[in-house]
Design an enzyme around this catalytic site. Sequence first.
Site, short mmCIF file in Angstrom:
data_model
loop_
_atom_site.label_atom_id
_atom_site.label_comp_id
_atom_site.label_asym_id
_atom_site.label_seq_id
_atom_site.Cartn_x
_atom_site.Cartn_y
_atom_site.Cartn_z
N GLY A 54 1.97 19.33 -16.22
CA GLY A 54 2.30 17.89 -16.02
C GLY A 54 1.28 17.16 -15.49
O GLY A 54 0.09 17.37 -15.79
N ALA B 108 0.23 21.42 -9.56
CA ALA B 108 -0.80 21.17 -10.36
C ALA B 108 -0.84 22.50 -11.78
O ALA B 108 -1.65 22.40 -12.41
CB ALA B 108 -2.15 21.37 -9.80
N SER B 109 0.25 23.14 -11.80
CA SER B 109 0.34 24.02 -12.63
C SER B 109 0.53 23.28 -14.03
O SER B 109 0.61 23.95 -15.13
CB SER B 109 1.49 25.32 -12.32
OG SER B 109 2.55 24.57 -12.55
N GLY C 115 0.04 16.61 -12.68
CA GLY C 115 -0.63 17.15 -11.52
C GLY C 115 -1.83 18.04 -12.37
O GLY C 115 -3.13 18.03 -11.91
N TYR D 102 17.68 10.81 -4.20
CA TYR D 102 16.37 11.05 -4.91
C TYR D 102 15.61 9.70 -4.42
O TYR D 102 14.34 10.00 -4.20
CB TYR D 102 16.52 11.00 -6.41
CG TYR D 102 15.26 10.84 -7.32
CD1 TYR D 102 14.45 11.76 -7.05
CD2 TYR D 102 14.88 9.78 -8.08
CE1 TYR D 102 13.11 11.61 -7.63
CE2 TYR D 102 13.77 9.63 -8.56
CZ TYR D 102 12.72 10.68 -8.33
OH TYR D 102 11.54 10.58 -8.82
#
Length: 429
Positions: free
Chosen positions: A36, A33-34, A38, A183
């Site tokens: 983008g 959440a730092s 989030g 991925y």
Amino acid sequence: WRSSFSLSLITAPHILMNGLLKLAGQTLFITGASRGIGKAIALKAAKDGANVVIAAKTAQAHPKLPGTIYTAAEEIEALGGKALPCIVDVRDEKQIGEAVEQAVRKFGGIDILVNNASAINLTGTLETPMKKVDLMLGVNLRGTYLTSKLCIPHLLKSKNPHILNLSPPLNLNPIWFKNHTAYTMAKYGMSMCVLGMAEEFRGSIAVNALWPKTAIQTAAMEMLGGAEVGKQCRNVDIMSDAAYAILGKPRSYTGNFIIDEEILKTEGIKDFDIYAVAPGNALLPDFFLDEAEALVQNMGDQVVIPVVKGDSRSAATSGPIAETFNIIKGVLNPDIVKSTGGVYKFDLSGEHAGVWFIDMKNGGGSAGSGEPPVKADVVMTMDSADFTKMFAGKLKPTMAFMSGKLMIKGDMTLAIKMEKMMSMMKSKL
């Protein structure tokens, strides 16, 4: 592939609110959440007066990507929320456990878990180092499962228990596996957590997945693809609005694989240009959606590339590929070479098969037929007809790659930079 470049909080501040602060006093535990998507979800919740646990790795500023857990905490509290920044590697059981304990001590419980943290590496099986495979499986699959496992005992005590994973619908079309199997396995692992846990905790916790219909503009996307790619994206606000709509639903709303645009339509949103980075531009569809494949196929069906009739001269001196490379030579200049810094090899099949190269790394740049003068940083394999469409602006490289028309080996960052040169060529082809 999602880290925010935008500090805007919400493009249309009154939508989805109806005068109610749905998340007031609730505690959200958000991984990654730092920055983008989030962080965008965290800021949306903060406007309601929610408590947000920022569980992410970035404690010190990245040289190219903005934001740390501490700057995110400041933004959350400036909007009226309460923040708890926690340095967390989602693969580490001890670190996740300690962050959960801190959240419960500070806020009294956990109501909502958003599994946003994700790692991406879009390479084929032979080109993907096991270190990258382990990273993607560790962050995407293990991290999601582990964080869910440790939060669930607290979610079971909540009046509004939700787990929201930012992961795609489980689309088993081989197109979404062939170019980046590792991925896809890792990302689908997050989606399988939704499938299993929604049923396991049906009636107790709402467990859902959210995925964007289009590419989302983030700092990481801008760093990789530049402004041209950014113009084909929507901003992070569409995902935070969609998440907000989901998190306000009852626990009976569970087991859904939700596309951002679709849920917002049910919330009454009609004008999606408000989310576009550059309204009016064609948007890049995101991975794993059948609409993306159909769009590429339709584009290919509708584009007619003229075939040059001529004598028996070599394809290296005549034909649509040679003509394209003549134009490329005219576009090359020291500025492009300096900003790109890559050597590209094109292995073309089909009617105009052959090997070609573009050197945007050395001197003033060069292009032509045959092997590149130095080892290629990127090798692109595709049909010659699709190559011509791509450089004429009729087929976007991202969509060609997503649909399996384009195979890429080597440096994906440099591969994405090709779009910049292609945009310069549009008017000349």
